[in-house]
Scaffold this motif. Structure first.
Motif, PDB file in Angstrom:
ATOM      1  N   SER A 159     -48.660  -8.040 -57.993  1.00  0.00           N
ATOM      2  CA  SER A 159     -47.956  -8.127 -59.271  1.00  0.00           C
ATOM      3  C   SER A 159     -48.422  -6.991 -60.177  1.00  0.00           C
ATOM      4  N   PHE A 160     -47.491  -6.158 -60.630  1.00  0.00           N
ATOM      5  CA  PHE A 160     -47.836  -5.101 -61.551  1.00  0.00           C
ATOM      6  C   PHE A 160     -48.389  -5.673 -62.856  1.00  0.00           C
ATOM      7  N   ARG A 161     -47.867  -6.808 -63.293  1.00  0.00           N
ATOM      8  CA  ARG A 161     -48.347  -7.405 -64.553  1.00  0.00           C
ATOM      9  C   ARG A 161     -49.770  -7.934 -64.373  1.00  0.00           C
ATOM     10  N   GLU A 162     -50.020  -8.644 -63.295  1.00  0.00           N
ATOM     11  CA  GLU A 162     -51.353  -9.188 -63.061  1.00  0.00           C
ATOM     12  C   GLU A 162     -52.407  -8.092 -62.976  1.00  0.00           C
ATOM     13  N   MET A 194     -37.997   1.962 -64.550  1.00  0.00           N
ATOM     14  CA  MET A 194     -37.269   0.735 -64.870  1.00  0.00           C
ATOM     15  C   MET A 194     -37.717   0.169 -66.207  1.00  0.00           C
ATOM     16  N   LYS A 195     -38.992   0.240 -66.480  1.00  0.00           N
ATOM     17  CA  LYS A 195     -39.520  -0.255 -67.751  1.00  0.00           C
ATOM     18  C   LYS A 195     -38.921   0.530 -68.921  1.00  0.00           C
ATOM     19  N   GLU A 196     -38.865   1.846 -68.791  1.00  0.00           N
ATOM     20  CA  GLU A 196     -38.319   2.689 -69.854  1.00  0.00           C
ATOM     21  C   GLU A 196     -36.830   2.412 -70.069  1.00  0.00           C
ATOM     22  N   CYS A 197     -36.087   2.228 -68.980  1.00  0.00           N
ATOM     23  CA  CYS A 197     -34.658   1.911 -69.107  1.00  0.00           C
ATOM     24  C   CYS A 197     -34.459   0.555 -69.773  1.00  0.00           C
ATOM     25  N   GLY A 198     -35.297  -0.414 -69.426  1.00  0.00           N
ATOM     26  CA  GLY A 198     -35.203  -1.736 -70.021  1.00  0.00           C
ATOM     27  C   GLY A 198     -35.469  -1.721 -71.511  1.00  0.00           C
ATOM     28  N   GLU A 199     -36.416  -0.888 -71.934  1.00  0.00           N
ATOM     29  CA  GLU A 199     -36.723  -0.787 -73.363  1.00  0.00           C
ATOM     30  C   GLU A 199     -35.535  -0.245 -74.139  1.00  0.00           C
ATOM     31  N   LEU A 200     -34.792   0.687 -73.553  1.00  0.00           N
ATOM     32  CA  LEU A 200     -33.608   1.244 -74.213  1.00  0.00           C
ATOM     33  C   LEU A 200     -32.510   0.199 -74.363  1.00  0.00           C
ATOM     34  N   LEU A 201     -32.421  -0.714 -73.414  1.00  0.00           N
ATOM     35  CA  LEU A 201     -31.362  -1.726 -73.403  1.00  0.00           C
ATOM     36  C   LEU A 201     -31.819  -3.068 -73.977  1.00  0.00           C
ATOM     37  N   ASP A 202     -33.074  -3.136 -74.411  1.00  0.00           N
ATOM     38  CA  ASP A 202     -33.647  -4.377 -74.954  1.00  0.00           C
ATOM     39  C   ASP A 202     -33.650  -5.487 -73.900  1.00  0.00           C
ATOM     40  N   ILE A 203     -33.927  -5.093 -72.655  1.00  0.00           N
ATOM     41  CA  ILE A 203     -34.108  -6.046 -71.564  1.00  0.00           C
ATOM     42  C   ILE A 203     -35.486  -5.776 -70.964  1.00  0.00           C
ATOM     43  N   GLU A 204     -36.400  -6.682 -71.149  1.00  0.00           N
ATOM     44  CA  GLU A 204     -37.791  -6.431 -70.760  1.00  0.00           C
ATOM     45  C   GLU A 204     -38.006  -6.575 -69.258  1.00  0.00           C
ATOM     46  N   LEU A 205     -38.634  -5.556 -68.663  1.00  0.00           N
ATOM     47  CA  LEU A 205     -39.109  -5.680 -67.288  1.00  0.00           C
ATOM     48  C   LEU A 205     -40.418  -6.459 -67.345  1.00  0.00           C
ATOM     49  N   SER A 206     -40.351  -7.726 -67.006  1.00  0.00           N
ATOM     50  CA  SER A 206     -41.514  -8.597 -67.129  1.00  0.00           C
ATOM     51  C   SER A 206     -42.538  -8.350 -66.024  1.00  0.00           C
ATOM     52  N   ASP A 207     -42.052  -7.996 -64.832  1.00  0.00           N
ATOM     53  CA  ASP A 207     -42.972  -7.761 -63.727  1.00  0.00           C
ATOM     54  C   ASP A 207     -42.236  -7.038 -62.600  1.00  0.00           C
ATOM     55  N   HIS A 208     -43.011  -6.428 -61.748  1.00  0.00           N
ATOM     56  CA  HIS A 208     -42.518  -5.884 -60.478  1.00  0.00           C
ATOM     57  C   HIS A 208     -43.471  -6.427 -59.430  1.00  0.00           C
ATOM     58  N   ILE A 209     -42.938  -7.217 -58.513  1.00  0.00           N
ATOM     59  CA  ILE A 209     -43.756  -7.893 -57.512  1.00  0.00           C
ATOM     60  C   ILE A 209     -43.417  -7.361 -56.129  1.00  0.00           C
ATOM     61  N   ARG A 232     -38.293 -23.399 -56.206  1.00  0.00           N
ATOM     62  CA  ARG A 232     -37.603 -23.062 -57.457  1.00  0.00           C
ATOM     63  C   ARG A 232     -37.983 -24.015 -58.579  1.00  0.00           C
ATOM     64  N   ASN A 233     -38.247 -25.269 -58.233  1.00  0.00           N
ATOM     65  CA  ASN A 233     -38.607 -26.253 -59.251  1.00  0.00           C
ATOM     66  C   ASN A 233     -39.938 -25.933 -59.922  1.00  0.00           C
ATOM     67  N   ARG A 234     -40.778 -25.135 -59.243  1.00  0.00           N
ATOM     68  CA  ARG A 234     -42.088 -24.791 -59.795  1.00  0.00           C
ATOM     69  C   ARG A 234     -42.111 -23.380 -60.370  1.00  0.00           C
ATOM     70  N   LEU A 235     -40.944 -22.753 -60.456  1.00  0.00           N
ATOM     71  CA  LEU A 235     -40.854 -21.355 -60.862  1.00  0.00           C
ATOM     72  C   LEU A 235     -41.221 -21.190 -62.336  1.00  0.00           C
ATOM     73  N   THR A 236     -42.174 -20.296 -62.625  1.00  0.00           N
ATOM     74  CA  THR A 236     -42.589 -19.974 -63.983  1.00  0.00           C
ATOM     75  C   THR A 236     -42.669 -18.468 -64.118  1.00  0.00           C
ATOM     76  N   MET A 237     -41.880 -17.905 -65.014  1.00  0.00           N
ATOM     77  CA  MET A 237     -41.835 -16.454 -65.143  1.00  0.00           C
ATOM     78  C   MET A 237     -43.183 -15.882 -65.539  1.00  0.00           C
ATOM     79  N   ALA A 238     -43.949 -16.634 -66.319  1.00  0.00           N
ATOM     80  CA  ALA A 238     -45.244 -16.153 -66.796  1.00  0.00           C
ATOM     81  C   ALA A 238     -46.322 -16.217 -65.720  1.00  0.00           C
ATOM     82  N   CYS A 239     -46.008 -16.825 -64.584  1.00  0.00           N
ATOM     83  CA  CYS A 239     -46.987 -16.979 -63.507  1.00  0.00           C
ATOM     84  C   CYS A 239     -46.478 -16.255 -62.265  1.00  0.00           C
ATOM     85  N   PRO A 240     -46.917 -15.012 -62.026  1.00  0.00           N
ATOM     86  CA  PRO A 240     -46.402 -14.230 -60.897  1.00  0.00           C
ATOM     87  C   PRO A 240     -46.527 -14.928 -59.547  1.00  0.00           C
ATOM     88  N   SER A 241     -47.555 -15.746 -59.382  1.00  0.00           N
ATOM     89  CA  SER A 241     -47.742 -16.397 -58.081  1.00  0.00           C
ATOM     90  C   SER A 241     -46.578 -17.330 -57.749  1.00  0.00           C
TER      91      SER A 241
END
Length: 228
Positions: free
Chosen positions: A221-224, A197-212, A102-111
């Motif tokens: 990683s869908f984003r990668e 999920m991405k479409e629902c998030g856009e309606l609620l202004d909550i971004e689906l950053s990734d699906h792993i 958890r100490n190394r957790l970075t949302m921008a880094c799927p790994s």
């Protein structure tokens, strides 16, 4: 029934004494289990019983994840108390591993996300869906198990996902689910679910950053992969 105790072994073979002299790192997998088991049975000493536990399954300490309580109690000399102790050790190891990552957790880094959830999810016999919620600074707020499915599929409702995200005032979410097969490649259903999920998030202004998708020591990683 006569139980063979660890203290009845030759001094050089006693895991307690060996740990005191050289530290826990000097103990073999069987010796580590022997410290917990304490006693063998009328037919084998505690080291032999530990070796029997390591014989099948993953053939190492991961067997503690693989065996159910009932399966552990089928081993000679292991009753409900020892079975529970062994499963609790496996769970504690999993949580310690997760806390370290958890100490190394970075949302921008799927790994780092996949690494954080790997031990928690890759041993599950059925598919599970987890949502991880992040604030505007990309700090993990909390996660939640949304649903548990079968060996090959899991049903996840956008309603449950975004109710959790809204309750935490999340700005970003990451979905995770495991493939018990160990292969992390997405199915058609996984792709459709991600799009929904991405479409629902856009309606609620909550971004689906990734699906792993979590496999056995591998992830997708869908984003990668340019899918988000």
């Amino acid at each position: 029934m006569t139980h063979i105790l660890a203290k009845e072994l030759p001094v050089v073979e006693r895991p307690y004494e060996k740990c005191l002299l050289a530290g826990p790192g000097a103990l073999s997998d069987a010796e580590l289990l022997a410290v917990v088991l304490k006693t063998g049975n009328k037919d084998m000493n505690v080291i032999q019983l530990a070796q029997l536990l390591l014989k099948d399954g993953s053939q190492n300490l991961l067997n503690l994840y693989d065996y159910s309580l009932d399966e552990l109690m089928n081993f000679p000399g292991i009753g409900p108390v020892k079975a529970v102790q062994l499963k609790c050790i496996a769970e504690a190891a999993k949580r310690i591993s997760s806390a370290t990552r958890r100490n190394r957790l970075t949302m921008a880094c799927p790994s780092t996300i996949a690494d954080y959830y790997m031990e928690r999810m890759r041993h599950e016999p059925n598919e599970q869906m987890i949502v991880s919620c992040f604030d505007a600074k990309c700090h993990l707020l909390a996660d939640a198990l949304i649903s548990t499915g079968t060996v090959t599929s899991v049903m996840a409702s956008p309603r449950e996902v975004f109710l959790k995200a809204l309750s935490l005032k999340a700005v970003y979410i990451i979905l995770l689910h495991n493939h018990p097969s160990g292969v992390a490649s997405p199915s058609k259903e996984d792709i459709l679910l991600t799009k929904r999920m991405k479409e629902c998030g856009e309606l609620l202004d909550i971004e689906l950053s990734d699906h792993i998708i979590i496999g056995d020591n591998n992830y997708y990683s869908f984003r990668e992969n340019g899918m988000l």
